[in-house]
Design a protein around this motif. Structure first.
Motif, PDB file in Angstrom:
ATOM      1  N   TRP A  53       0.822  -1.204   0.000  1.00  0.00           N
ATOM      2  CA  TRP A  53       0.000   0.000   0.000  1.00  0.00           C
ATOM      3  C   TRP A  53       0.858   1.257   0.000  1.00  0.00           C
ATOM      4  O   TRP A  53       0.525   2.248  -0.656  1.00  0.00           O
ATOM      5  CB  TRP A  53      -0.965  -0.005   1.192  1.00  0.00           C
ATOM      6  N   ALA A  54       1.956   1.235   0.727  1.00  0.00           N
ATOM      7  CA  ALA A  54       2.847   2.399   0.762  1.00  0.00           C
ATOM      8  C   ALA A  54       3.341   2.733  -0.645  1.00  0.00           C
ATOM      9  O   ALA A  54       3.379   3.899  -1.035  1.00  0.00           O
ATOM     10  CB  ALA A  54       4.020   2.142   1.710  1.00  0.00           C
ATOM     11  N   GLU A  55       3.685   1.717  -1.397  1.00  0.00           N
ATOM     12  CA  GLU A  55       4.150   1.937  -2.778  1.00  0.00           C
ATOM     13  C   GLU A  55       3.039   2.522  -3.643  1.00  0.00           C
ATOM     14  O   GLU A  55       3.274   3.447  -4.429  1.00  0.00           O
ATOM     15  CB  GLU A  55       4.672   0.630  -3.354  1.00  0.00           C
ATOM     16  N   ARG A  56       1.840   2.009  -3.496  1.00  0.00           N
ATOM     17  CA  ARG A  56       0.697   2.542  -4.259  1.00  0.00           C
ATOM     18  C   ARG A  56       0.416   3.991  -3.877  1.00  0.00           C
ATOM     19  O   ARG A  56       0.137   4.836  -4.730  1.00  0.00           O
ATOM     20  CB  ARG A  56      -0.549   1.701  -3.996  1.00  0.00           C
ATOM     21  N   ILE A  57       0.476   4.270  -2.581  1.00  0.00           N
ATOM     22  CA  ILE A  57       0.205   5.624  -2.091  1.00  0.00           C
ATOM     23  C   ILE A  57       1.260   6.594  -2.609  1.00  0.00           C
ATOM     24  O   ILE A  57       0.936   7.711  -3.033  1.00  0.00           O
ATOM     25  CB  ILE A  57       0.132   5.629  -0.549  1.00  0.00           C
ATOM     26  N   GLN A  58       2.515   6.188  -2.598  1.00  0.00           N
ATOM     27  CA  GLN A  58       3.575   7.053  -3.114  1.00  0.00           C
ATOM     28  C   GLN A  58       3.388   7.337  -4.602  1.00  0.00           C
ATOM     29  O   GLN A  58       3.608   8.462  -5.058  1.00  0.00           O
ATOM     30  CB  GLN A  58       4.943   6.435  -2.838  1.00  0.00           C
ATOM     31  N   ALA A  59       2.961   6.342  -5.357  1.00  0.00           N
ATOM     32  CA  ALA A  59       2.695   6.550  -6.779  1.00  0.00           C
ATOM     33  C   ALA A  59       1.543   7.534  -6.972  1.00  0.00           C
ATOM     34  O   ALA A  59       1.619   8.441  -7.816  1.00  0.00           O
ATOM     35  CB  ALA A  59       2.386   5.224  -7.463  1.00  0.00           C
ATOM     36  N   LEU A  60       0.480   7.376  -6.192  1.00  0.00           N
ATOM     37  CA  LEU A  60      -0.646   8.303  -6.268  1.00  0.00           C
ATOM     38  C   LEU A  60      -0.229   9.711  -5.868  1.00  0.00           C
ATOM     39  O   LEU A  60      -0.664  10.695  -6.467  1.00  0.00           O
ATOM     40  CB  LEU A  60      -1.784   7.825  -5.360  1.00  0.00           C
ATOM     41  N   CYS A  70      -5.646  10.625   0.674  1.00  0.00           N
ATOM     42  CA  CYS A  70      -6.191  10.297   1.995  1.00  0.00           C
ATOM     43  C   CYS A  70      -6.331   8.787   2.113  1.00  0.00           C
ATOM     44  O   CYS A  70      -6.733   8.126   1.160  1.00  0.00           O
ATOM     45  CB  CYS A  70      -7.557  10.946   2.189  1.00  0.00           C
ATOM     46  N   VAL A  71      -5.995   8.263   3.273  1.00  0.00           N
ATOM     47  CA  VAL A  71      -6.100   6.826   3.536  1.00  0.00           C
ATOM     48  C   VAL A  71      -6.949   6.642   4.780  1.00  0.00           C
ATOM     49  O   VAL A  71      -6.724   7.297   5.791  1.00  0.00           O
ATOM     50  CB  VAL A  71      -4.701   6.200   3.754  1.00  0.00           C
ATOM     51  N   ILE A  72      -7.899   5.739   4.696  1.00  0.00           N
ATOM     52  CA  ILE A  72      -8.776   5.442   5.821  1.00  0.00           C
ATOM     53  C   ILE A  72      -8.652   3.968   6.151  1.00  0.00           C
ATOM     54  O   ILE A  72      -8.738   3.122   5.260  1.00  0.00           O
ATOM     55  CB  ILE A  72     -10.245   5.778   5.487  1.00  0.00           C
ATOM     56  N   PHE A  73      -8.421   3.666   7.410  1.00  0.00           N
ATOM     57  CA  PHE A  73      -8.369   2.283   7.869  1.00  0.00           C
ATOM     58  C   PHE A  73      -9.676   1.940   8.560  1.00  0.00           C
ATOM     59  O   PHE A  73     -10.149   2.682   9.407  1.00  0.00           O
ATOM     60  CB  PHE A  73      -7.219   2.076   8.870  1.00  0.00           C
ATOM     61  N   THR A 116       2.128   5.228   8.419  1.00  0.00           N
ATOM     62  CA  THR A 116       2.656   6.594   8.515  1.00  0.00           C
ATOM     63  C   THR A 116       4.176   6.572   8.630  1.00  0.00           C
ATOM     64  O   THR A 116       4.875   7.347   7.970  1.00  0.00           O
ATOM     65  CB  THR A 116       2.030   7.323   9.722  1.00  0.00           C
ATOM     66  N   GLN A 117       4.692   5.676   9.457  1.00  0.00           N
ATOM     67  CA  GLN A 117       6.144   5.546   9.616  1.00  0.00           C
ATOM     68  C   GLN A 117       6.792   5.058   8.325  1.00  0.00           C
ATOM     69  O   GLN A 117       7.847   5.548   7.926  1.00  0.00           O
ATOM     70  CB  GLN A 117       6.469   4.609  10.768  1.00  0.00           C
ATOM     71  N   MET A 118       6.183   4.095   7.659  1.00  0.00           N
ATOM     72  CA  MET A 118       6.725   3.568   6.402  1.00  0.00           C
ATOM     73  C   MET A 118       6.831   4.658   5.342  1.00  0.00           C
ATOM     74  O   MET A 118       7.764   4.663   4.538  1.00  0.00           O
ATOM     75  CB  MET A 118       5.841   2.441   5.851  1.00  0.00           C
ATOM     76  N   LEU A 119       5.861   5.569   5.354  1.00  0.00           N
ATOM     77  CA  LEU A 119       5.848   6.647   4.371  1.00  0.00           C
ATOM     78  C   LEU A 119       6.731   7.819   4.789  1.00  0.00           C
ATOM     79  O   LEU A 119       6.892   8.769   4.026  1.00  0.00           O
ATOM     80  CB  LEU A 119       4.407   7.124   4.148  1.00  0.00           C
TER      81      LEU A 119
END
Length: 67
Positions: free
Chosen positions: A12-19, A27-30, A46-49
């Protein structure tokens, strides 16, 4: 109940960075149901990003210590 594993969050971190490279805001909702894993997973992502926030209510953040 679901607790995302580290490799799942990394995907997910990789997808979020691409977006993020294509968007002004992401925005990400858990919603991990009733298991209480959402806050811990959100903190881990959050830490990963490499994100950090200022001005958040410290007492509110203390609710998630140890997650």
């Amino acid at each position: 109940m679901y607790h995302y594993k580290e490799h799942e969050l990394q995907e997910w971190a990789e997808r979020i960075q691409a977006l993020a490279s294509q968007s002004e805001e992401v925005c990400v909702i858990f919603n991990n149901n009733s298991g209480g894993h959402a806050a811990g997973n959100a903190k881990q992502l959050t830490q990963m990003l490499g994100l950090s926030y200022e001005g958040l209510a410290p007492r509110q953040l203390d609710l998630f210590d140890g997650l």
